[in-house]
Write a protein that holds these residues in place. Structure first.
Motif, PDB file in Angstrom:
ATOM      1  N   SER A 131       0.839  -1.196   0.000  1.00 44.40           N
ATOM      2  CA  SER A 131       0.000   0.000   0.000  1.00 44.40           C
ATOM      3  C   SER A 131       0.870   1.240   0.000  1.00 44.40           C
ATOM      4  O   SER A 131       1.957   1.255   0.596  1.00 44.40           O
ATOM      5  CB  SER A 131      -0.895   0.000   1.240  1.00 44.40           C
ATOM      6  OG  SER A 131      -1.438   1.281   1.493  1.00 44.40           O
ATOM      7  N   SER A 132       0.379   2.279  -0.651  1.00 43.81           N
ATOM      8  CA  SER A 132       1.103   3.551  -0.625  1.00 43.81           C
ATOM      9  C   SER A 132       1.247   4.080   0.796  1.00 43.81           C
ATOM     10  O   SER A 132       2.166   4.848   1.087  1.00 43.81           O
ATOM     11  CB  SER A 132       0.368   4.587  -1.485  1.00 43.81           C
ATOM     12  OG  SER A 132      -0.940   4.829  -0.982  1.00 43.81           O
ATOM     13  N   ALA A 133       0.360   3.658   1.677  1.00 42.83           N
ATOM     14  CA  ALA A 133       0.372   4.152   3.055  1.00 42.83           C
ATOM     15  C   ALA A 133       1.387   3.432   3.939  1.00 42.83           C
ATOM     16  O   ALA A 133       1.618   3.854   5.075  1.00 42.83           O
ATOM     17  CB  ALA A 133      -1.023   4.019   3.662  1.00 42.83           C
ATOM     18  N   ILE A 134       1.977   2.342   3.419  1.00 49.48           N
ATOM     19  CA  ILE A 134       2.861   1.522   4.256  1.00 49.48           C
ATOM     20  C   ILE A 134       4.247   1.451   3.622  1.00 49.48           C
ATOM     21  O   ILE A 134       4.436   0.792   2.593  1.00 49.48           O
ATOM     22  CB  ILE A 134       2.296   0.103   4.446  1.00 49.48           C
ATOM     23  CG1 ILE A 134       0.903   0.179   5.082  1.00 49.48           C
ATOM     24  CG2 ILE A 134       3.226  -0.736   5.309  1.00 49.48           C
ATOM     25  CD1 ILE A 134       0.226  -1.162   5.230  1.00 49.48           C
ATOM     26  N   PRO A 135       5.248   2.105   4.210  1.00 47.93           N
ATOM     27  CA  PRO A 135       6.600   2.075   3.639  1.00 47.93           C
ATOM     28  C   PRO A 135       7.323   0.780   3.986  1.00 47.93           C
ATOM     29  O   PRO A 135       6.853  -0.015   4.821  1.00 47.93           O
ATOM     30  CB  PRO A 135       7.275   3.263   4.326  1.00 47.93           C
ATOM     31  CG  PRO A 135       6.599   3.342   5.663  1.00 47.93           C
ATOM     32  CD  PRO A 135       5.165   2.953   5.407  1.00 47.93           C
ATOM     33  N   GLU A 136       8.440   0.555   3.343  1.00 45.81           N
ATOM     34  CA  GLU A 136       9.306  -0.575   3.685  1.00 45.81           C
ATOM     35  C   GLU A 136       9.629  -0.525   5.165  1.00 45.81           C
ATOM     36  O   GLU A 136      10.026   0.505   5.707  1.00 45.81           O
ATOM     37  CB  GLU A 136      10.598  -0.520   2.880  1.00 45.81           C
ATOM     38  CG  GLU A 136      11.582  -1.635   3.217  1.00 45.81           C
ATOM     39  CD  GLU A 136      12.881  -1.517   2.460  1.00 45.81           C
ATOM     40  OE1 GLU A 136      13.753  -2.388   2.644  1.00 45.81           O
ATOM     41  OE2 GLU A 136      13.043  -0.549   1.694  1.00 45.81           O
ATOM     42  N   GLY A 137       9.442  -1.670   5.851  1.00 45.24           N
ATOM     43  CA  GLY A 137       9.707  -1.735   7.279  1.00 45.24           C
ATOM     44  C   GLY A 137       8.604  -1.164   8.134  1.00 45.24           C
ATOM     45  O   GLY A 137       8.718  -1.141   9.364  1.00 45.24           O
ATOM     46  N   GLY A 138       7.513  -0.705   7.505  1.00 49.32           N
ATOM     47  CA  GLY A 138       6.388  -0.159   8.253  1.00 49.32           C
ATOM     48  C   GLY A 138       5.552  -1.259   8.874  1.00 49.32           C
ATOM     49  O   GLY A 138       5.939  -2.433   8.893  1.00 49.32           O
ATOM     50  N   PRO A 139       4.374  -0.901   9.381  1.00 49.04           N
ATOM     51  CA  PRO A 139       3.527  -1.902  10.030  1.00 49.04           C
ATOM     52  C   PRO A 139       2.974  -2.909   9.029  1.00 49.04           C
ATOM     53  O   PRO A 139       3.020  -2.691   7.817  1.00 49.04           O
ATOM     54  CB  PRO A 139       2.399  -1.059  10.641  1.00 49.04           C
ATOM     55  CG  PRO A 139       2.354   0.173   9.789  1.00 49.04           C
ATOM     56  CD  PRO A 139       3.762   0.439   9.377  1.00 49.04           C
TER      57      PRO A 139
END
Length: 282
Positions: free
Chosen positions: A102-110
Motif C-alpha cells: 500500500s502507498s500508506a505503508i513504507p518498507e519496514g512499516g507496520p
C-alpha cells in the motif's frame, strides 16, 4: 505464447488478483489461480490455497517460478504467515515475487511493511506494488460502496485530505509487467491514478454520474475506529482509521507517473471508471 514459466496468483478472485489473472492469461501466460476454494478464473488453472493452511502451499507452488502475493486480509501481522511461505517458495524454485502492499505503508512499516523489507533478501527478482486507495472501493463490495448504496453516504476520518485513487485494472497492468518483463523492477512502485481527489470530490462525482445524491460524512479518528471495529478486528480497525488520519494530514496527496511509465498508457480517471460501470450496469 508465454515466454515465462508459470505464475501463481494468490488472491486470484480478489480485486487486483482477478484482474491480474485475466490480463496474464489474455497475454498467453500460464497461471495458477490460487484461492481458498480453487475457483476458476479466466483461463488459469484453479488451485486451492489458504495462507493459514500450510498443507495447501506445496501443491500451489508446484511448477511455479513466479508469484503475485496478496497478503492475508485483515491480518495486522502478515509476516508471521507470509515469510515461512516465501522461504518455502524460494526452495521450490520461485525466483520472482511481486508483493501487493500500500502507498500508506513504507518498507519496514507496520503489517505488510515487514514483508516488503524482507523480500529483496529472499528473491533476486522482486517488486513491491504500493498503490493508493482503490477506485473500486466505491463500486464493489467495500464498506464505502455499501454505504453509498444503502445510505447515500461515505464515512471517513480523512477531513479534506486528498487521495490519488487508482483503478484496480491499472494496478493489475503494472503487476503483469512486474511479473513478466525480462528485467524485474527490483524496487517498490508507488501507484496512483491521474488526479488527487478528496472524499467530498468522490461524493460529488458519484452524485453527478449516477444521479443519486451522495454525501461525505466526516468522523473523528475515534469514531471511525469504532465504526470499523464492527467490521474487522480491533487492531486492524485502528490501523485503517490511522490511515484516514494520515490522509487528513496530506500523506496521500500525490500523483506519480508509474502507471504510464510501465504500461505505456495513462491511468483511468475515477469519473471514467464510474461512467463505464454505470453504463454496464455494474
Amino acid at each position: 505464447m508465454s515466454t515465462t514459466g508459470t505464475t501463481l496468483v494468490i488472491g486470484a478472485t480478489g480485486t487486483t488478483g482477478s484482474r491480474t489473472v485475466a490480463q496474464l492469461t489474455a497475454a498467453g501466460h500460464r497461471v495458477k489461480a490460487a484461492g481458498r476454494r480453487a475457483t476458476p478464473v479466466a483461463d488459469a488453472e484453479p488451485v486451492r490455497f489458504d495462507w493459514y493452511s500450510p498443507a495447501t502451499h506445496a501443491a500451489a507452488l508446484d511448477g511455479v517460478d513466479r508469484v503475485y502475493l496478496v497478503p492475508p486480509l485483515g491480518d495486522s501481522d502478515p509476516a508471521a504467515t507470509m515469510l515461512p511461505f516465501l522461504r518455502q517458495a524460494r526452495t521450490a524454485g520461485v525466483h520472482r515475487a511481486v508483493l501487493l502492499s500500500s502507498s500508506a505503508i513504507p518498507e519496514g512499516g507496520p503489517a505488510v511493511g515487514t514483508v516488503h523489507r524482507a523480500l529483496p533478501g529472499l528473491f533476486a527478482q522482486w517488486a513491491v506494488l504500493r498503490p493508493s486507495w482503490f477506485m473500486q472501493n466505491f463500486t464493489g463490495t467495500h464498506a464505502h460502496a455499501r454505504s453509498i448504496r444503502d445510505e447515500g453516504s461515505i464515512w471517513t476520518a480523512t477531513e479534506s485530505g486528498r487521495v490519488g485513487f487508482i483503478d484496480a485494472e491499472d494496478i493489475a497492468a503494472v503487476a503483469v509487467r512486474a511479473l513478466t518483463d525480462e528485467q524485474a523492477p527490483n524496487t517498490d512502485l508507488l501507484l496512483t491514478g491521474p488526479e488527487a481527489l478528496g472524499y467530498d470530490d468522490i461524493a460529488t462525482i458519484v452524485t453527478e454520474v449516477t444521479g443519486r445524491p451522495v454525501v461525505h460524512r466526516r468522523l473523528s479518528y475515534e469514531q471511525m475506529r469504532d465504526r470499523l471495529t464492527a467490521q474487522v478486528p480491533v487492531e486492524f480497525a485502528a490501523l485503517l482509521a490511522g490511515m484516514d488520519r494520515a490522509i487528513a494530514a496530506g500523506a496521500e496527496d500525490r500523483i506519480t507517473d508509474t502507471v504510464l511509465r510501465l504500461t505505456g498508457r495513462p491511468p483511468r480517471t475515477f469519473r471514467a471508471l464510474l461512467e463505464s460501470e454505470t453504463r454496464s450496469g455494474s
